[in-house]
Design an enzyme around this catalytic site. Sequence first.
Site, PDB file in Angstrom:
ATOM      1  CB  SER A 199       0.881  -1.129   0.288  1.00 13.57           C
ATOM      2  OG  SER A 199      -0.502  -1.045   0.478  1.00 13.57           O
ATOM      3  CB  SER A 219      -6.455  -5.114   9.159  1.00 14.61           C
ATOM      4  OG  SER A 219      -5.688  -3.937   9.016  1.00 14.61           O
ATOM      5  CG  ASP A 272      -7.047  -1.682  -1.352  1.00 12.04           C
ATOM      6  OD1 ASP A 272      -7.854  -1.441  -0.431  1.00 12.04           O
ATOM      7  OD2 ASP A 272      -5.812  -1.624  -1.195  1.00 12.04           O
ATOM      8  CE  LYS A 311     -10.413  -1.532   3.449  1.00 14.39           C
ATOM      9  NZ  LYS A 311      -9.066  -1.673   4.027  1.00 14.39           N
ATOM     10  NE  ARG A 363      -7.773   1.424  -3.138  1.00 11.64           N
ATOM     11  CZ  ARG A 363      -6.557   1.549  -3.674  1.00 11.64           C
ATOM     12  NH1 ARG A 363      -6.397   1.549  -4.986  1.00 11.64           N
ATOM     13  NH2 ARG A 363      -5.485   1.664  -2.911  1.00 11.64           N
TER      14      ARG A 363
HETATM   15  C1  S3P Z   1      -3.164  -1.536   3.301  1.00  8.35           C
HETATM   16  C2  S3P Z   1      -3.981  -2.500   3.784  1.00  8.35           C
HETATM   17  C3  S3P Z   1      -5.418  -2.569   3.475  1.00  8.35           C
HETATM   18  C4  S3P Z   1      -5.751  -1.753   2.233  1.00  8.35           C
HETATM   19  C5  S3P Z   1      -5.135  -0.395   2.240  1.00  8.35           C
HETATM   20  C6  S3P Z   1      -3.623  -0.499   2.355  1.00  8.35           C
HETATM   21  C7  S3P Z   1      -1.756  -1.554   3.715  1.00  8.35           C
HETATM   22  O1  S3P Z   1      -6.143  -2.040   4.553  1.00  8.35           O
HETATM   23  O2  S3P Z   1      -7.154  -1.621   2.095  1.00  8.35           O
HETATM   24  O3  S3P Z   1      -5.461   0.293   1.035  1.00  8.35           O
HETATM   25  O4  S3P Z   1      -0.930  -0.849   3.098  1.00  8.35           O
HETATM   26  O5  S3P Z   1      -1.439  -2.263   4.674  1.00  8.35           O
HETATM   27  P1  S3P Z   1      -6.526  -2.957   5.812  1.00  8.35           P
HETATM   28  O6  S3P Z   1      -5.273  -3.368   6.489  1.00  8.35           O
HETATM   29  O7  S3P Z   1      -7.364  -2.101   6.710  1.00  8.35           O
HETATM   30  O8  S3P Z   1      -7.286  -4.110   5.238  1.00  8.35           O
END
Ligand code: S3P
Length: 424
Positions: free
Chosen positions: A15, A164, A312, A339, A385
Amino acid sequence: MTATTPPITVPGDKSIAHRALMLAALARGASRLLNVPAGLDVLSTQRVLRALGVTILRQAQDDNGVDELIVHGSGGALVAPGTPIDCGNSGTTIRLLAGVLATRGLTVTLDGDGSLRARPMRRIAAPLAAFGTQIELSPGGTAPFVVHGNAHARGTQVEVVVPSAQVKSAVLFAALGAHGRSRVTGQLATRDHTERLFDAFGIACAADESGALVVDGPQTPQATDFSVPGDVSSAAFLLAAAAAVPGARAVVEDVGLNPTRIAFFDVLRRFGAEVEVHASDGGPEPRGRVAVRGAVLHAIVVEPAEVPGLIDELPLIGVLGAFARGTTVVSGAAELRVKESDRIETFARAARAIGVEVETSEDGFSVHGPARFHDGAIVTAGDHRIAMAFAVAGRAAEIAVQLDDPECVAVSFPNFAAALDSVA
Ligand code: S3P
């Protein structure tokens, strides 16, 4: 408990790496990025930025496949490629990039693999429309889609209605290119890497008294040097492998300790495991060492309000529930259905394949433990995952777990199998 257990390192946080790469690509000047993970998702972000005319040079790669990169920033002058841009399996790449492009004068088609093409994109198209950006989605509201960027976008007020971080971040990236003040309100209590990295790259973005995020655009990031901490969501699998076995230990060092990402440590404690955390560095993204000792686990309930901080880790929490006495319940997690796979269904099917009793609902699942595990074949649906969670189950339960697609872990943790083997 840490003295005798050799520490493990995990690849850099994906991320954080996606955001650092995008900011470095928009910056004026050259940024040096250290500990950039070479998982396929982050390689997708590098590929799309190169397709937009950004020069990214790999300086070195160590034994763990970790990269040191020099990114020559475009100062915002991206160029549209003539062909669609392939974002691979990476939801963060496609959604954040849509935000970057929303307020620049380019028309670009974004696409991805079969899994990414099944994921919802109206959640970004709707808020980005507030900047006068038209996004033409495929029927069903998915990729491939065309972004008609609006170089004359005005700052605006945008409400984020889905909890999100990808949606919030897409809007914040769009605000960078808009003229005037943008205020971002709504569901903002998700991982805050974009806000922290904006700061690291010299972008002013602050919460006002109502909690709204305020960005005065246009702003161009300043190139900087930045080191990516280890990915706590990758570390979680190794920590869980120890937590589920009484007396087992795992120590992971140089891992990210961002407060919006570490709710899983508290979950491990609630299950009954022992967890020690030592912060070592207070930089823009805190990092440090985490040690876990396994115990006899008891079931926990994950409340809906906790879901964004654990999003996650939920399949892995389901796996831990199979080792715990009682019924572990997760609810308020309908996001799992969109997901890399429908993680409620793929989790339940995989758990049943090794003898775990699971019930599903629209927005979660219940797991009855401790399970009477048996060997089994797991359908991962290509979801990294799910693959890692069930590799952990196999190891901790000492059963043979056959993954139909063990290679799918490469999107986030290419050396996962070796790292799991090193848990004591
Ligand atoms: C992420 C946000 C999450 C997460 C993903 C990475 C990010 O998703 O599940 O693995 O880097 O901003 P969502 O924003 O859809 O919840």
